[in-house]
Design a protein around this motif. Structure first.
Motif, PDB file in Angstrom:
ATOM      1  N   LEU A 167      27.158  80.242  54.536  1.00  0.00           N
ATOM      2  CA  LEU A 167      27.143  79.379  53.355  1.00  0.00           C
ATOM      3  C   LEU A 167      25.829  78.601  53.280  1.00  0.00           C
ATOM      4  N   ARG A 168      25.376  78.424  52.045  1.00  0.00           N
ATOM      5  CA  ARG A 168      24.226  77.552  51.818  1.00  0.00           C
ATOM      6  C   ARG A 168      24.682  76.090  51.908  1.00  0.00           C
ATOM      7  N   PRO A 169      23.758  75.169  52.096  1.00  0.00           N
ATOM      8  CA  PRO A 169      24.138  73.736  52.077  1.00  0.00           C
ATOM      9  C   PRO A 169      24.821  73.376  50.759  1.00  0.00           C
ATOM     10  N   GLY A 170      25.936  72.711  50.864  1.00  0.00           N
ATOM     11  CA  GLY A 170      26.716  72.377  49.669  1.00  0.00           C
ATOM     12  C   GLY A 170      27.735  73.423  49.300  1.00  0.00           C
ATOM     13  N   GLY A 171      27.766  74.554  50.023  1.00  0.00           N
ATOM     14  CA  GLY A 171      28.754  75.597  49.739  1.00  0.00           C
ATOM     15  C   GLY A 171      30.163  75.200  50.174  1.00  0.00           C
ATOM     16  N   VAL A 172      31.138  76.013  49.794  1.00  0.00           N
ATOM     17  CA  VAL A 172      32.549  75.704  50.030  1.00  0.00           C
ATOM     18  C   VAL A 172      33.211  76.929  50.665  1.00  0.00           C
ATOM     19  N   MET A 173      34.064  76.674  51.671  1.00  0.00           N
ATOM     20  CA  MET A 173      34.852  77.724  52.312  1.00  0.00           C
ATOM     21  C   MET A 173      36.340  77.415  52.140  1.00  0.00           C
ATOM     22  N   PHE A 174      37.090  78.403  51.698  1.00  0.00           N
ATOM     23  CA  PHE A 174      38.542  78.284  51.561  1.00  0.00           C
ATOM     24  C   PHE A 174      39.197  79.116  52.662  1.00  0.00           C
ATOM     25  N   LEU A 175      40.264  78.580  53.255  1.00  0.00           N
ATOM     26  CA  LEU A 175      41.101  79.331  54.192  1.00  0.00           C
ATOM     27  C   LEU A 175      42.520  79.342  53.639  1.00  0.00           C
ATOM     28  N   ARG A 198      35.472  68.782  60.634  1.00  0.00           N
ATOM     29  CA  ARG A 198      34.970  68.678  59.262  1.00  0.00           C
ATOM     30  C   ARG A 198      36.031  68.047  58.377  1.00  0.00           C
ATOM     31  N   ARG A 199      35.569  67.249  57.449  1.00  0.00           N
ATOM     32  CA  ARG A 199      36.470  66.628  56.498  1.00  0.00           C
ATOM     33  C   ARG A 199      36.637  67.558  55.316  1.00  0.00           C
ATOM     34  N   GLY A 200      37.850  67.872  55.012  1.00  0.00           N
ATOM     35  CA  GLY A 200      38.132  68.747  53.894  1.00  0.00           C
ATOM     36  C   GLY A 200      39.381  68.323  53.165  1.00  0.00           C
ATOM     37  N   VAL A 201      39.935  69.250  52.381  1.00  0.00           N
ATOM     38  CA  VAL A 201      41.129  68.994  51.575  1.00  0.00           C
ATOM     39  C   VAL A 201      42.147  70.067  51.906  1.00  0.00           C
ATOM     40  N   SER A 202      43.392  69.645  52.152  1.00  0.00           N
ATOM     41  CA  SER A 202      44.464  70.570  52.498  1.00  0.00           C
ATOM     42  C   SER A 202      45.522  70.556  51.421  1.00  0.00           C
ATOM     43  N   PHE A 203      45.958  71.762  51.030  1.00  0.00           N
ATOM     44  CA  PHE A 203      47.047  71.924  50.060  1.00  0.00           C
ATOM     45  C   PHE A 203      48.190  72.603  50.805  1.00  0.00           C
ATOM     46  N   ASP A 204      49.274  71.857  50.997  1.00  0.00           N
ATOM     47  CA  ASP A 204      50.370  72.350  51.834  1.00  0.00           C
ATOM     48  C   ASP A 204      51.378  73.212  51.092  1.00  0.00           C
ATOM     49  N   GLY A 205      51.256  73.334  49.783  1.00  0.00           N
ATOM     50  CA  GLY A 205      52.235  74.118  49.032  1.00  0.00           C
ATOM     51  C   GLY A 205      52.154  75.605  49.351  1.00  0.00           C
ATOM     52  N   ASP A 206      53.300  76.250  49.275  1.00  0.00           N
ATOM     53  CA  ASP A 206      53.417  77.688  49.503  1.00  0.00           C
ATOM     54  C   ASP A 206      52.841  78.065  50.867  1.00  0.00           C
ATOM     55  N   GLN A 207      51.877  79.008  50.952  1.00  0.00           N
ATOM     56  CA  GLN A 207      51.362  79.449  52.236  1.00  0.00           C
ATOM     57  C   GLN A 207      50.253  78.563  52.782  1.00  0.00           C
ATOM     58  N   GLY A 208      49.839  77.590  52.020  1.00  0.00           N
ATOM     59  CA  GLY A 208      48.855  76.623  52.490  1.00  0.00           C
ATOM     60  C   GLY A 208      47.424  77.044  52.223  1.00  0.00           C
ATOM     61  N   LEU A 209      46.558  76.040  51.871  1.00  0.00           N
ATOM     62  CA  LEU A 209      45.148  76.300  51.578  1.00  0.00           C
ATOM     63  C   LEU A 209      44.327  75.150  52.125  1.00  0.00           C
ATOM     64  N   LEU A 210      43.199  75.487  52.731  1.00  0.00           N
ATOM     65  CA  LEU A 210      42.289  74.482  53.302  1.00  0.00           C
ATOM     66  C   LEU A 210      40.918  74.691  52.689  1.00  0.00           C
ATOM     67  N   LEU A 211      40.340  73.588  52.102  1.00  0.00           N
ATOM     68  CA  LEU A 211      39.004  73.601  51.497  1.00  0.00           C
ATOM     69  C   LEU A 211      38.071  72.836  52.425  1.00  0.00           C
ATOM     70  N   LEU A 212      36.968  73.486  52.852  1.00  0.00           N
ATOM     71  CA  LEU A 212      36.000  72.862  53.755  1.00  0.00           C
ATOM     72  C   LEU A 212      34.611  73.012  53.174  1.00  0.00           C
ATOM     73  N   PRO A 213      33.863  71.888  52.990  1.00  0.00           N
ATOM     74  CA  PRO A 213      32.473  71.977  52.513  1.00  0.00           C
ATOM     75  C   PRO A 213      31.541  72.314  53.669  1.00  0.00           C
ATOM     76  N   ALA A 214      30.352  72.769  53.318  1.00  0.00           N
ATOM     77  CA  ALA A 214      29.356  73.136  54.332  1.00  0.00           C
ATOM     78  C   ALA A 214      28.103  72.297  54.153  1.00  0.00           C
ATOM     79  N   GLY A 215      27.751  71.500  55.143  1.00  0.00           N
ATOM     80  CA  GLY A 215      26.492  70.767  55.166  1.00  0.00           C
ATOM     81  C   GLY A 215      26.407  69.677  54.114  1.00  0.00           C
ATOM     82  N   GLU A 216      25.174  69.339  53.730  1.00  0.00           N
ATOM     83  CA  GLU A 216      24.888  68.287  52.748  1.00  0.00           C
ATOM     84  C   GLU A 216      24.743  68.892  51.358  1.00  0.00           C
TER      85      GLU A 216
END
Length: 525
Positions: A167-175, A198-216
């Motif tokens: 990922l480039r700086p400012g990119g986003v990774m979803f799991l 890393r600080r990210g956002v978690s969505f617990d509904g259904d099978q679950g989703l995690l959003l993680l940013p990369a760098g600045e």
């Protein structure tokens, strides 16, 4: 007079979050409807994905674990909508691993959708394993990365940190699928480590989703979303917006699937009705065929009864012919006995003549003339007897020709029976073809056909045995008087065995003129 309403701090915070996160520019993407829409667990996260694309405006994206293609084509649609001239690469695990990543094993519907809508944007690859996928991603080459733990082999979460380097700086990774990973498994431990680092956002509904940013350099709206999260959990008001829009998409997919299923069910019902009509027509045809079979069987039974009556008449005629032949044989034997007696008398007369010639030389000429006259009379009588025997032989040949005619009649009857059997075989085949359409009628018809076929076979076998017995009786030539005479006058056991072995050779080799003359009168074996 206007009134100024003061908002509480909680309401003010919600309003600020809504202003920072849900900017008017992102509304169109938030409610964007995907072109490729199937019933998939990832559907409820598509509004968040579209919103992230609107905030991030990615040029290069990748999906590891394409699966049903719902996320791959959603990213392609967002990139195309943004007009960024970007590319989205999808790594799928559909079949056996190959030495090189290529297009083999990719499902045909996904290839078709890519060729129709996203030929310049999408690139689908059949990945061999996760290590080759990680080696193929260059550092700093992506703006957005989606890792689907449900559509990839185990160990994807363990390689998430390695893959995030692409990922480039400012990119986003979803799991996606984090709720399905056991907490004590290696992937579960790797996810815990990522959340802690890393600080990210978690969505617990259904099978679950995690959003993680990369760098600045994180996009402002994505940064606002992360800032609004409390320990990776979004405020219920924000999470509810994404969840309800996602559930709306999922409901529309399921409604469309239900409509398609209903249409398919209606088509199946229509086909079932047509099949029912076809079956009813087949039942009617089968019924008519069954009635025709009964009529044909009745005709065959009538023909068999007529054949039995004809065979009975033939047996009576053959019995009468045999009786007549027996009487003729007895008459012939009586004639032969009379001839023998006359020959014996002739020998006695000749002996007397010899004695008279020796004693009465004077009356020799007269006695010789008298004996000559007697011999001529006997010869004439023998000639008459030969003519009678010839006439008897002609009568025997006439009887033989009549027996041959009866045999031909028997053969005709046998061919008629064979034709009837062939016709029954044909009817049985037609019945067996029709019986496969209706199972209940099939069992009943099979039993009836089997019973009738066995009865027909038994009757045919009985009739064949009767005809063969009749032919054997007709071919046999009994000679009871001859056998009695041979036993009476032949005392040598060797000659008797020769007679039983070869009758013609026995009479031909005999020294007796009378025996050879009898063979000429009664030839045959």
């Amino acid at each position: 007079m206007s009134e100024v309403t003061k908002l509480s701090p909680e309401v003010s915070q919600v309003a600020r979050i809504a202003t920072d996160v849900f900017a008017p520019a992102s509304f169109d993407f938030l409610f964007l409807r995907p072109r490729h829409l199937v019933d998939s667990p990832a559907v409820i996260h598509l509004p968040l994905l579209f919103w992230t694309c609107a905030a991030l405006r990615p040029r290069d994206a990748a999906v590891v674990g394409v699966g049903d293609g719902i996320v791959q084509f959603a990213l392609c649609q967002a990139i195309e909508r943004l007009g960024a001239q970007g590319r989205c690469t999808g790594y799928g695990f559909w079949g056996n691993p190959h030495p090189e990543m290529d297009g083999r094993d990719i499902p045909e519907p996904l290839l078709h959708h890519q060729q129709v809508f996203y030929e310049d944007v999408s690139r689908l690859l059949s990945a061999g394993n996760l290590d080759r996928v990680a080696a193929g991603m260059l550092p700093g080459s992506l703006d957005l990365l989606w890792l689907d733990l449900t559509a990839a082999p185990d160990g994807l979460a363990q390689r998430a940190e390695l893959l995030q380097r692409a990922l480039r700086p400012g990119g986003v990774m979803f799991l996606h699928g984090v709720n399905l990973v056991a907490s004590d498994s290696p992937d579960g431990l790797a996810l815990r480590r990522l959340k802690a680092e890393r600080r990210g956002v978690s969505f617990d509904g259904d099978q679950g989703l995690l959003l993680l940013p990369a760098g600045e350099g994180i996009a402002p709206r994505i940064a606002a979303l992360i800032a609004a999260a409390d320990g990776a959990q979004l405020p219920p008001e924000v999470e509810r917006v994404f969840r309800r829009i996602g559930h709306g998409l999922l409901a529309s997919v399921r409604l469309a699937d239900a409509a398609a299923a209903r249409t398919d069910a209606e088509m199946r019902a229509s086909e079932a009705r047509k099949a029912l009509e076809t079956a009813e027509n087949a039942v009617q045809s089968l019924s008519s065929s069954y009635e025709l079979r009964h009529r044909t069987l009745a005709e065959v039974q009538s023909a068999l009864f007529d054949a039995r009556m004809m065979v009975a008449d033939l047996k009576e005629r053959i019995t009468s012919i045999e009786a007549a032949r027996t009487r003729e044989c007895l008459d012939h034997e009586a004639t032969v006995g009379e001839l023998r007696r006359q020959m014996d008398n002739l020998r006695a007369n000749l002996d007397q003549s010899e004695i008279a010639r020796a004693s009465l030389s004077a009356s020799h000429a007269a006695a010789e003339e008298k004996a000559r006259d007697r011999i001529e009379a006997l010869c004439a009588e023998a000639e008459s007897l030969r003519e009678r025997l010839a006439e008897t032989e002609r009568e025997r040949e006439a009887h033989l020709s009549e027996t041959a005619a009866l045999a031909r009649i028997s053969e005709d009857l046998r061919s008629q029976l064979a034709q009837a059997a062939a016709r029954n075989e044909e009817l049985s085949g037609r019945l067996e073809t029709a019986q496969r359409l209706i199972q209940d009628t099939e069992a009943k018809l099979k039993r009836e056909i089997s019973e009738e076929r066995q009865l027909r076979f038994r009757e045919t076998a009985t009739l064949t045995r009767m005809l063969e017995k009749m032919k054997a009786q007709a071919a046999r030539k009994p000679r009871p008087l001859e056998e009695w005479l041979v036993k009476r006058f032949v005392g040598d056991e060797r000659k008797l065995r020769k007679y039983w072995r070869d009758r013609v050779a026995f009479f031909s080799d005999s020294r007796s003129l009378l025996a050879r003359a009898y063979l000429r009168l009664r030839p045959g074996h």
